[in-house]
Motif scaffolding. Structure first.
Motif, PDB file in Angstrom:
ATOM      1  N   VAL A  29      31.421  36.027  28.067  1.00 11.85           N
ATOM      2  CA  VAL A  29      32.041  36.945  29.030  1.00 11.85           C
ATOM      3  C   VAL A  29      31.129  38.160  29.157  1.00 11.85           C
ATOM      4  CG1 VAL A  29      34.056  38.372  29.560  1.00 11.85           C
ATOM      5  CG2 VAL A  29      34.351  36.153  28.405  1.00 11.85           C
ATOM      6  N   VAL A  30      30.835  38.533  30.401  1.00 13.29           N
ATOM      7  CA  VAL A  30      29.950  39.664  30.661  1.00 13.29           C
ATOM      8  C   VAL A  30      30.634  40.618  31.630  1.00 13.29           C
ATOM      9  CG1 VAL A  30      27.720  40.372  31.615  1.00 13.29           C
ATOM     10  CG2 VAL A  30      27.886  38.257  30.274  1.00 13.29           C
ATOM     11  N   PHE A  31      30.680  41.886  31.256  1.00 17.07           N
ATOM     12  CA  PHE A  31      31.229  42.937  32.113  1.00 17.07           C
ATOM     13  C   PHE A  31      30.065  43.756  32.666  1.00 17.07           C
ATOM     14  CE2 PHE A  31      35.045  41.630  30.279  1.00 17.07           C
ATOM     15  CZ  PHE A  31      36.134  42.346  30.747  1.00 17.07           C
ATOM     16  N   TYR A  81      34.852  52.511  36.004  1.00 24.09           N
ATOM     17  CA  TYR A  81      33.466  52.275  35.600  1.00 24.09           C
ATOM     18  C   TYR A  81      33.125  50.791  35.554  1.00 24.09           C
ATOM     19  CZ  TYR A  81      33.922  57.068  33.737  1.00 24.09           C
ATOM     20  OH  TYR A  81      34.167  58.407  33.573  1.00 24.09           O
ATOM     21  N   THR A  82      34.138  49.932  35.590  1.00 26.58           N
ATOM     22  CA  THR A  82      33.908  48.486  35.554  1.00 26.58           C
ATOM     23  C   THR A  82      33.625  48.006  36.974  1.00 26.58           C
ATOM     24  OG1 THR A  82      35.447  48.311  33.684  1.00 26.58           O
ATOM     25  CG2 THR A  82      34.876  46.268  34.839  1.00 26.58           C
ATOM     26  N   LEU A  83      32.458  47.409  37.148  1.00 23.09           N
ATOM     27  CA  LEU A  83      32.022  46.975  38.477  1.00 23.09           C
ATOM     28  C   LEU A  83      32.251  45.483  38.705  1.00 23.09           C
ATOM     29  CD1 LEU A  83      28.681  48.983  38.603  1.00 23.09           C
ATOM     30  CD2 LEU A  83      30.951  49.679  39.426  1.00 23.09           C
ATOM     31  N   GLY A  84      32.517  44.748  37.633  1.00 14.17           N
ATOM     32  CA  GLY A  84      32.756  43.310  37.771  1.00 14.17           C
ATOM     33  C   GLY A  84      32.720  42.630  36.425  1.00 14.17           C
ATOM     34  N   TRP A  85      33.017  41.325  36.432  1.00  9.83           N
ATOM     35  CA  TRP A  85      32.898  40.527  35.217  1.00  9.83           C
ATOM     36  C   TRP A  85      32.636  39.083  35.584  1.00  9.83           C
ATOM     37  CZ3 TRP A  85      38.236  42.806  34.423  1.00  9.83           C
ATOM     38  CH2 TRP A  85      39.228  42.088  35.067  1.00  9.83           C
ATOM     39  N   THR A  86      32.098  38.348  34.622  1.00 11.10           N
ATOM     40  CA  THR A  86      31.881  36.911  34.774  1.00 11.10           C
ATOM     41  C   THR A  86      32.274  36.241  33.463  1.00 11.10           C
ATOM     42  OG1 THR A  86      29.589  37.060  34.037  1.00 11.10           O
ATOM     43  CG2 THR A  86      29.968  37.150  36.417  1.00 11.10           C
ATOM     44  N   ILE A  94      41.343  29.104  33.963  1.00  7.69           N
ATOM     45  CA  ILE A  94      40.991  29.481  35.331  1.00  7.69           C
ATOM     46  C   ILE A  94      40.348  30.864  35.319  1.00  7.69           C
ATOM     47  CG2 ILE A  94      41.911  30.024  37.630  1.00  7.69           C
ATOM     48  CD1 ILE A  94      44.069  27.910  37.093  1.00  7.69           C
ATOM     49  N   ALA A  95      39.268  31.012  36.087  1.00  7.09           N
ATOM     50  CA  ALA A  95      38.557  32.293  36.155  1.00  7.09           C
ATOM     51  C   ALA A  95      39.485  33.399  36.631  1.00  7.09           C
ATOM     52  CB  ALA A  95      37.357  32.179  37.090  1.00  7.09           C
ATOM     53  N   VAL A  96      39.434  34.526  35.943  1.00 10.10           N
ATOM     54  CA  VAL A  96      40.224  35.690  36.328  1.00 10.10           C
ATOM     55  C   VAL A  96      39.407  36.476  37.348  1.00 10.10           C
ATOM     56  CG1 VAL A  96      41.290  37.838  35.537  1.00 10.10           C
ATOM     57  CG2 VAL A  96      41.355  35.800  34.071  1.00 10.10           C
ATOM     58  N   PRO A  97      39.912  36.597  38.586  1.00  6.68           N
ATOM     59  CA  PRO A  97      39.158  37.356  39.589  1.00  6.68           C
ATOM     60  C   PRO A  97      39.125  38.839  39.243  1.00  6.68           C
ATOM     61  CG  PRO A  97      41.230  36.554  40.524  1.00  6.68           C
ATOM     62  CD  PRO A  97      41.154  36.060  39.116  1.00  6.68           C
ATOM     63  N   PHE A  98      37.978  39.455  39.491  1.00  6.43           N
ATOM     64  CA  PHE A  98      37.838  40.880  39.204  1.00  6.43           C
ATOM     65  C   PHE A  98      38.463  41.722  40.302  1.00  6.43           C
ATOM     66  CE2 PHE A  98      35.694  44.891  39.993  1.00  6.43           C
ATOM     67  CZ  PHE A  98      35.983  45.530  38.805  1.00  6.43           C
TER      68      PHE A  98
END
Length: 136
Positions: A29-31, A81-86, A94-98
């Motif tokens: 997981v990358v933020f 400050y969080t711009l996204g995650w993968t 299931i992928a959690v949408p940012f």
């Protein structure tokens, strides 16, 4: 004596933070987090400073925020400050949408305090937001 071009080092707007598990291993997981010079992060910091200055000018003393209010502000700022995650999936895989709201919901969950701690620590790592630029 050879010199060094200081302009070959630049501060970047954002950086990826690899989330680690309890053993310090990468989870996949990358933020993506805003750096100190990111416009949104600077805007928030300046707004908070202005509020503090205004309160001081009004009362003539430094006033500390209520701890619950301070925690809520920390979570709101971290979400900003969080711009996204993968790589972040829910219990069903299931992928959690940012979204900023999804980030805020995540950060306000008491069970996720460890994640908040990791991300806040990363925000304080100035070297994370500095790169050597090949064009300078």
């Amino acid at each position: 004596m050879a010199g060094f071009n200081l302009k070959s080092i630049v501060q970047v707007q954002s950086a990826d933070v690899s989330i680690k598990d309890t053993d310090g291993n990468a989870t996949g997981v990358v933020f993506t987090m805003a750096g100190p010079e990111h416009p949104d992060r600077k805007r928030i910091a300046f707004a908070e400073a202005r509020k503090s200055i205004a309160r001081y000018r009004k009362s003539g003393r430094v006033e500390l925020a209520d701890p619950e209010d301070a925690e809520a502000t920390r979570h709101e700022n971290l979400a900003a400050y969080t711009l996204g995650w993968t790589g972040f999936v829910d219990d069903t895989g299931i992928a959690v949408p940012f979204s900023k709201q999804a980030a805020l919901d995540l950060y306000t969950d008491p069970a996720m305090a460890w994640l908040v701690d990791q991300l806040e620590a990363a925000l304080g790592e100035k070297d994370l937001f500095i790169r050597r630029c090949a064009t300078a």
